[in-house]
Design a protein around this motif. Structure first.
Motif, mmCIF file in Angstrom:
data_model
loop_
_atom_site.group_PDB
_atom_site.id
_atom_site.type_symbol
_atom_site.label_atom_id
_atom_site.label_comp_id
_atom_site.label_asym_id
_atom_site.label_seq_id
_atom_site.Cartn_x
_atom_site.Cartn_y
_atom_site.Cartn_z
ATOM 1 N N ASP A 170 22.216 -14.957 44.769
ATOM 2 C CA ASP A 170 22.453 -14.231 43.521
ATOM 3 C C ASP A 170 23.512 -14.884 42.639
ATOM 4 N N ALA A 171 23.808 -16.158 42.843
ATOM 5 C CA ALA A 171 24.848 -16.829 42.062
ATOM 6 C C ALA A 171 24.509 -18.303 41.915
ATOM 7 N N VAL A 172 25.123 -18.938 40.920
ATOM 8 C CA VAL A 172 24.886 -20.351 40.621
ATOM 9 C C VAL A 172 26.237 -21.055 40.517
ATOM 10 N N ALA A 173 26.309 -22.290 41.011
ATOM 11 C CA ALA A 173 27.494 -23.131 40.841
ATOM 12 C C ALA A 173 27.054 -24.427 40.184
ATOM 13 N N ASP B 105 30.057 -32.907 44.459
ATOM 14 C CA ASP B 105 28.839 -32.310 45.011
ATOM 15 C C ASP B 105 29.096 -30.838 45.312
ATOM 16 N N VAL B 106 28.067 -30.023 45.201
ATOM 17 C CA VAL B 106 28.130 -28.619 45.595
ATOM 18 C C VAL B 106 26.874 -28.275 46.381
ATOM 19 N N ALA B 107 27.010 -27.304 47.278
ATOM 20 C CA ALA B 107 25.867 -26.807 48.045
ATOM 21 C C ALA B 107 25.999 -25.295 48.124
ATOM 22 N N ALA B 108 24.862 -24.613 48.218
ATOM 23 C CA ALA B 108 24.862 -23.155 48.244
ATOM 24 C C ALA B 108 24.197 -22.632 49.502
ATOM 25 N N ARG C 61 25.313 -16.533 50.528
ATOM 26 C CA ARG C 61 26.381 -15.931 49.735
ATOM 27 C C ARG C 61 27.667 -16.731 49.862
ATOM 28 N N HIS C 62 27.544 -18.034 49.994
ATOM 29 C CA HIS C 62 28.719 -18.901 50.029
ATOM 30 C C HIS C 62 28.383 -20.237 49.372
ATOM 31 N N PHE C 63 29.433 -20.920 48.944
ATOM 32 C CA PHE C 63 29.287 -22.246 48.345
ATOM 33 C C PHE C 63 30.193 -23.228 49.060
ATOM 34 N N LEU C 64 29.800 -24.485 49.037
ATOM 35 C CA LEU C 64 30.605 -25.595 49.535
ATOM 36 C C LEU C 64 30.806 -26.567 48.386
ATOM 37 N N ALA C 65 31.955 -27.219 48.362
ATOM 38 C CA ALA C 65 32.205 -28.255 47.364
ATOM 39 C C ALA C 65 32.774 -29.477 48.064
ATOM 40 N N ALA D 147 25.550 -29.803 53.262
ATOM 41 C CA ALA D 147 24.446 -28.849 53.106
ATOM 42 C C ALA D 147 24.903 -27.509 53.645
ATOM 43 N N ALA D 148 24.301 -26.443 53.136
ATOM 44 C CA ALA D 148 24.655 -25.081 53.549
ATOM 45 C C ALA D 148 23.413 -24.343 54.017
ATOM 46 N N ALA D 149 23.604 -23.441 54.977
ATOM 47 C CA ALA D 149 22.502 -22.613 55.470
ATOM 48 C C ALA D 149 22.215 -21.498 54.483
#
Length: 182
Positions: free
Chosen positions: A53-56, A97-100, A103-107, A152-154
């Motif tokens: 439900d969100a964008v980075a 780089d970003v990964a989603a 309900r969490h993000f990585l940078a 990468a994110a699950a």
């Protein structure tokens, strides 16, 4: 004032920002990034990450901006609140780089460090933070990682992977479905 999305973000070629449409569009995520995918390379562009439900999006200056649902810290601005306009993720610069996840993000910073925010249970924040901590409303550095080149994110669980400069793969967070590969 939020930046102009169409000019200040590192959006892939043929991407535009428009009001969200359709049955799944929510008031909290009133903007959507639309990309016309013409090649696999464009589809894998790492500068836009879409969670449930969100964008980075990474700006050209290396900062990260998010919008959408933020009730579990997904927007990374220190609040547990949603926003239909882009908000700057607190404290991050030099992001490449970003990964989603769900309900969490990585940078990933240019210096090879990894940062995480949002729903962060099951050790997603790294070993220096309590494994039962469930939310990080601002980015937290994963201290065990360095010289990271990709991540990468699950989607369904708080879990993440990274590859370092020596080609080693790293996993942290949930292993409920055996995703660590051990």
């Amino acid at each position: 004032m939020p930046p102009a999305l169409s000019t200040d973000f590192l959006l892939p070629a043929r991407c535009t920002v428009r009001p969200a449409l359709g049955a799944r569009a929510r008031a909290a995520a009133a903007l959507a990034v639309a990309c016309a995918v013409a090649s696999p390379a464009l589809a894998a562009d790492p500068r836009v990450a879409v969670a449930t439900d969100a964008v980075a999006v990474v700006r050209t200056d290396g900062t990260v901006w998010t919008w959408g649902r933020g009730t579990e810290g997904q927007l990374g601005d220190g609040r547990l609140a949603s926003s239909s306009l882009p908000v700057r993720v607190t404290g991050l610069t030099g992001i490449v780089d970003v990964a989603a996840g769900d309900r969490h993000f990585l940078a990933l910073k240019a210096d090879g460090t990894v940062w995480v925010w949002g729903t962060a249970g099951a050790g997603l924040l790294g070993s220096s933070v309590s494994a039962d901590r469930s939310t990080a409303a601002t980015p937290v550095q994963v201290p065990e990682l360095s010289d990271i080149r990709s991540l990468a994110a699950a989607r369904a669980q708080p879990a993440a992977w990274a590859v370092d400069g020596a080609g080693r793969a790293w996993h942290w967070g949930s292993n409920a479905a055996g995703q660590a590969g051990v």
